[in-house]
Design an enzyme around this catalytic site. Structure first.
Site, mmCIF file in Angstrom:
data_model
loop_
_atom_site.group_PDB
_atom_site.id
_atom_site.type_symbol
_atom_site.label_atom_id
_atom_site.label_comp_id
_atom_site.label_asym_id
_atom_site.label_seq_id
_atom_site.Cartn_x
_atom_site.Cartn_y
_atom_site.Cartn_z
ATOM 1 N N PHE A 35 0.827 -1.212 0.000
ATOM 2 C CA PHE A 35 0.000 0.000 0.000
ATOM 3 C C PHE A 35 0.852 1.250 0.000
ATOM 4 C CE2 PHE A 35 -3.209 -2.678 2.456
ATOM 5 C CZ PHE A 35 -3.979 -2.919 1.340
ATOM 6 N N GLU A 36 1.914 1.239 0.768
ATOM 7 C CA GLU A 36 2.714 2.443 0.971
ATOM 8 C C GLU A 36 3.647 2.737 -0.193
ATOM 9 O OE1 GLU A 36 2.247 4.601 3.295
ATOM 10 O OE2 GLU A 36 0.880 3.405 4.525
ATOM 11 N N GLY A 37 4.127 1.684 -0.866
ATOM 12 C CA GLY A 37 5.141 1.907 -1.879
ATOM 13 C C GLY A 37 6.425 2.365 -1.216
#
Length: 171
Positions: A35-37
């Site tokens: 999700f965060e990358g």
């Protein structure tokens, strides 16, 4: 007499409920990272907060990420591991409470959710209240979906994240 006391201690240890802290699984780490990358250069997130690595806004010493900051891959991994293991997972564990039995994927999804919204928001959420009462309550999915707004506007990225977190929670 010593043997009898020793036996009682061993017997008590075998029958006492485990108070070991819950920890995040590799699948949970991967969920959050997905999700965060990853950015090795500081950037402003959709809320305008300076962020680096895997969505971190602060360093291990508590100082804020600032414009122009950079980090190495190893530094980003260490920073992520620090915040998940030293802050978010223990706080989710504490807030949920020892008496609540969670499956691993439920705990991981809650840590991912909290990593995104913060422990303060999680601590007062209806989602947490429902988890404490019945972790398998199907309306918990709806509670994930309430957290999709940035500055009063629906964020499609958060809609996608919440759907995946809820799916992971109920998998």
């Amino acid at each position: 007499m010593k043997i009898a006391v020793g036996c009682l201690i061993v017997l008590a240890a075998l029958t006492a409920p485990s108070l070991a802290a819950r920890t995040v699984s590799q699948a949970g780490y991967d969920l959050i990272k997905g999700f965060e990358g990853l950015s090795l250069v500081a950037y402003q997130d959709i809320g305008g907060v300076w962020t680096i690595g895997y969505g971190n806004t602060r360093y291990q010493d508590g100082s804020a990420v600032r414009q122009g900051d950079t980090i190495t891959q190893q530094g980003a991994d260490d920073l992520f591991q620090y915040w998940v293991d030293q802050s978010f997972a223990p706080e989710v564990d504490r807030l949920v409470g020892n008496g609540v039995v969670l499956r691993q994927q439920q705990f991981d999804a809650l840590v991912s959710f909290t990593y995104n919204i913060g422990t303060g928001a999680f601590s007062t959420s209806t989602l947490l209240s429902k988890v404490r009462v019945w972790p398998d309550d199907p309306t918990i999915r709806d509670e994930f979906m309430r957290w999709v707004y940035v500055n009063g506007q629906v964020s499609q990225g958060l809609v996608n994240r919440r759907e995946k977190e809820a799916d992971f929670y109920f998998s």
